[in-house]
Design an enzyme around this catalytic site. Structure first.
Site, mmCIF file in Angstrom:
data_model
loop_
_atom_site.group_PDB
_atom_site.id
_atom_site.type_symbol
_atom_site.label_atom_id
_atom_site.label_comp_id
_atom_site.label_asym_id
_atom_site.label_seq_id
_atom_site.Cartn_x
_atom_site.Cartn_y
_atom_site.Cartn_z
ATOM 1 N N GLU A 150 0.843 -0.742 -0.294
ATOM 2 C CA GLU A 150 0.175 0.155 0.439
ATOM 3 C C GLU A 150 0.950 0.998 0.109
ATOM 4 O O GLU A 150 1.604 1.726 1.220
ATOM 5 C CB GLU A 150 -0.839 -0.147 1.246
ATOM 6 C CG GLU A 150 -1.215 1.680 1.237
ATOM 7 C CD GLU A 150 -2.325 1.420 2.665
ATOM 8 O OE1 GLU A 150 -3.795 1.972 2.588
ATOM 9 O OE2 GLU A 150 -2.157 1.058 4.075
ATOM 10 N N GLU A 259 -11.967 2.295 6.347
ATOM 11 C CA GLU A 259 -10.749 2.992 7.055
ATOM 12 C C GLU A 259 -11.032 4.695 7.382
ATOM 13 O O GLU A 259 -9.660 5.225 7.056
ATOM 14 C CB GLU A 259 -9.126 3.050 5.999
ATOM 15 C CG GLU A 259 -8.563 3.199 7.685
ATOM 16 C CD GLU A 259 -6.108 2.507 6.796
ATOM 17 O OE1 GLU A 259 -6.447 1.108 7.303
ATOM 18 O OE2 GLU A 259 -6.034 3.225 5.846
#
Length: 296
Positions: A150, A259
């Site tokens: 990521e 998130e």
């Protein structure tokens, strides 16, 4: 077009509850059928298993361990000299993933070492990351688990994080920490790209073109508004109804991790997903009210 599916990130949502097991119950009670979390390693694994089985929730993503948090570690995948620690952390993540039937692990790259110059150490860190990812690919493939990398923005969130862009390139380019180039060097189909639109917007904008370009590499998606990192329907730069439609058109079938930092309570901030379901008349998907046991 298939509906989008959303999962609750328990490191960000329901944080008024101290235990991850309590957050699982809260997430299912709110309607989520799946959850993800950054680091569950302070929680008792058998208790997590028990609650997962009691609720029927899917655990779709966990991260590899931080390393030495007190020393400032944020993952170890690209940190030279910490290869053995990375492998030990991967083994622990595998233990939790197998027990919880979690099919994705975010393999955290880590930070540029304190005092090191990014440009000087970039090639060494990339080489370290590639070798660690090749090792991880072999370990994960034996269990049918996908590894994810990521890009995390270095403008707001973490100025020292190694991997900060999805773009194809070389270690010497303007964006020297390139996820697509690293995936190409690793060359394993079970190592994919984790797209957090919060980070991608901050680092590069141009989300539509980047989503189209890198969609074949994407193995998981996370969302939050920019720049506040609150709910998708809070004030900010991103048009989430448009992004959701784009992902539907592209046929994205994985989960989308929530998130973000709720402006108030988590439940009060879930109007955006209810609106999505109403617009799409898909009350039976993604997030719905489910009967669950009371909190233990």
């Amino acid at each position: 077009m298939p509906p989008l599916k959303f999962c609750a990130n328990l490191s960000w949502l329901f944080t008024d509850l101290p235990e991850f097991t309590q957050r699982i119950y809260a997430a299912v009670s709110a309607g989520f059928q799946a959850v993800e979390a950054a680091w569950l390693y302070d929680s008792d694994l058998q208790e997590l298993q028990r609650v997962k089985n009691a609720t029927g929730v899917d655990v779709v993503l966990i991260n590899t361990p931080l390393g030495d948090a007190k020393a400032g570690d944020l993952g170890l995948g690209a940190v030279p000299g910490r290869e053995e620690d990375f492998r030990k952390g991967l083994d622990l993540a595998m233990q939790y993933a197998k027990a919880l039937d979690c099919r994705r692990i975010h393999l955290m790259a880590g930070r540029v070492p304190v005092g090191a110059d990014r440009a000087t150490i970039a090639v060494e860190m990339e080489d370290t990351f590639v070798q660690n990812l090749k090792h991880a690919a072999d370990v994960l493939s034996n269990e049918g688990i996908t590894g994810l990398i990521e890009p995390i923005n270095t403008r707001i969130t973490d100025p020292r994080y190694f991997l900060d862009s999805p773009h194809q390139g070389n270690a010497s380019d303007a964006f020297p920490w390139q996820a697509a180039a690293i995936l190409q060097k690793v060359g394993h189909p079970n190592i994919k790209l984790q797209m957090d639109v919060f980070h991608w917007q901050i680092m590069d904008s141009n989300l539509t073109q980047n989503i189209h370009k890198y969609f074949p590499l994407i193995g998981h998606i996370q969302i939050a508004q920019v720049p506040s990192r609150n709910e998708p329907d809070s004030a900010g730069e991103l048009n989430f109804p448009y992004l959701f439609s784009l992902l539907e058109e592209l046929g994205y079938q994985g989960y989308i991790g929530c998130e973000y930092k709720p402006l108030g309570s988590t439940n009060e901030g879930l109007g955006w997903v209810k609106d999505y379901l109403k617009r799409n008349k898909r009350e039976d998907h993604a997030c719905k009210q489910l009967p669950v046991p009371a909190f233990p």
